[in-house]
Scaffold this active site. Sequence first.
Site, PDB file in Angstrom:
ATOM      1  N   THR A 105     -29.705  42.544 -35.799  1.00 18.60           N
ATOM      2  CA  THR A 105     -30.605  41.400 -35.926  1.00 18.60           C
ATOM      3  C   THR A 105     -31.893  41.629 -35.151  1.00 18.60           C
ATOM      4  OG1 THR A 105     -28.682  39.961 -36.171  1.00 18.60           O
ATOM      5  CG2 THR A 105     -30.764  38.887 -35.650  1.00 18.60           C
ATOM      6  N   TYR A 148     -18.529  48.096 -32.597  1.00 25.99           N
ATOM      7  CA  TYR A 148     -19.228  47.279 -33.594  1.00 25.99           C
ATOM      8  C   TYR A 148     -18.841  47.774 -34.979  1.00 25.99           C
ATOM      9  CZ  TYR A 148     -23.363  45.349 -36.084  1.00 25.99           C
ATOM     10  OH  TYR A 148     -24.225  44.714 -36.958  1.00 25.99           O
ATOM     11  N   LYS A 165     -16.495  43.880 -32.109  1.00 27.72           N
ATOM     12  CA  LYS A 165     -17.225  42.941 -32.958  1.00 27.72           C
ATOM     13  C   LYS A 165     -16.980  43.365 -34.397  1.00 27.72           C
ATOM     14  CE  LYS A 165     -21.901  41.684 -34.440  1.00 27.72           C
ATOM     15  NZ  LYS A 165     -23.359  41.866 -34.208  1.00 27.72           N
ATOM     16  N   THR A 172     -20.476  36.760 -32.357  1.00 23.27           N
ATOM     17  CA  THR A 172     -21.882  37.087 -32.175  1.00 23.27           C
ATOM     18  C   THR A 172     -22.608  36.476 -33.358  1.00 23.27           C
ATOM     19  OG1 THR A 172     -21.689  39.215 -33.314  1.00 23.27           O
ATOM     20  CG2 THR A 172     -21.367  39.216 -30.940  1.00 23.27           C
TER      21      THR A 172
END
Length: 294
Positions: A47, A135, A163, A205
Amino acid sequence: MHNIFKGLITALITPFKDNKLDLYALERIVKHQIKHEVDAVLIAGSTGESSSLSFEEYKLLLQTSVEIVNKCIPIISGCSSNNTTYARALAAESTKIGVDGFMASPPSYVKPTQHGIYKHFEALHEACNLPIMLYSAPTRSGVDFSDETILRLSKLPRIVALKDCGVDLERPLRIRATVKKDFNILTGNDEVVLAFNAQGGVGWTSVASNIVPNICKELLEKWNKNDTKGALEIHQKLLPLYTALFVESNPIPIKYAAYYLGLCENEIRPPLTEARDSAKKQIENIITSLSIKI
């Protein structure tokens, strides 16, 4: 080791102005998160347009964020790269600057084997003394961790979280059944946060929390207090926002939403382009309908 990877972690946008980091806007963005007591902020993730940052910009972004936060909340840095040497350099620099932990995905584009993924993270683990969150973003990386690789990596002392941006809602249950240590699992998909946490997740998240950290925080607090009905009501209210923020590739929509609310310029780096007019209108309508204000 205290596990900082839990609760509401905002995956922050990176503000630009005239193709440079906009540090004044960064201060507004970060202080907005501190004001609403998010559990941590993630800097230079997907992001945050991390792939568009030079190494010097990366350092400046982290240094400035650390100064603004001033230990109010944990800072997590993104250290993803398809070059293991460069990823190690990001991890080492993050440690030097003073962030609290970092996150990294499997190397994209090169399609490493599971053993290659393990060796990549082993190298990152050796490069620093920070806690690490894996991730899983298969649509971005092109590869993903197998459950066996997650188990193997979890045996490295400082790899303490995952995540997960996939759609396998059974995965948290499987991981919890096999990983025998304090290992936190979070979703990276706003729209599945309740379903994911019901299966063993401990937070998420969030992209949406760039602009509604207060509402996202309330949702998670209700869930953690077993107020399922209250959490579902908030989640249902936010669903159109989640949809609008992914009507084009992230972070295009959230960058426009932040601009519309006065947080930063609507400047995004190539090859990403600013939102189309139809997407802008959709975002504006949902911001108005939810009475979102900064």
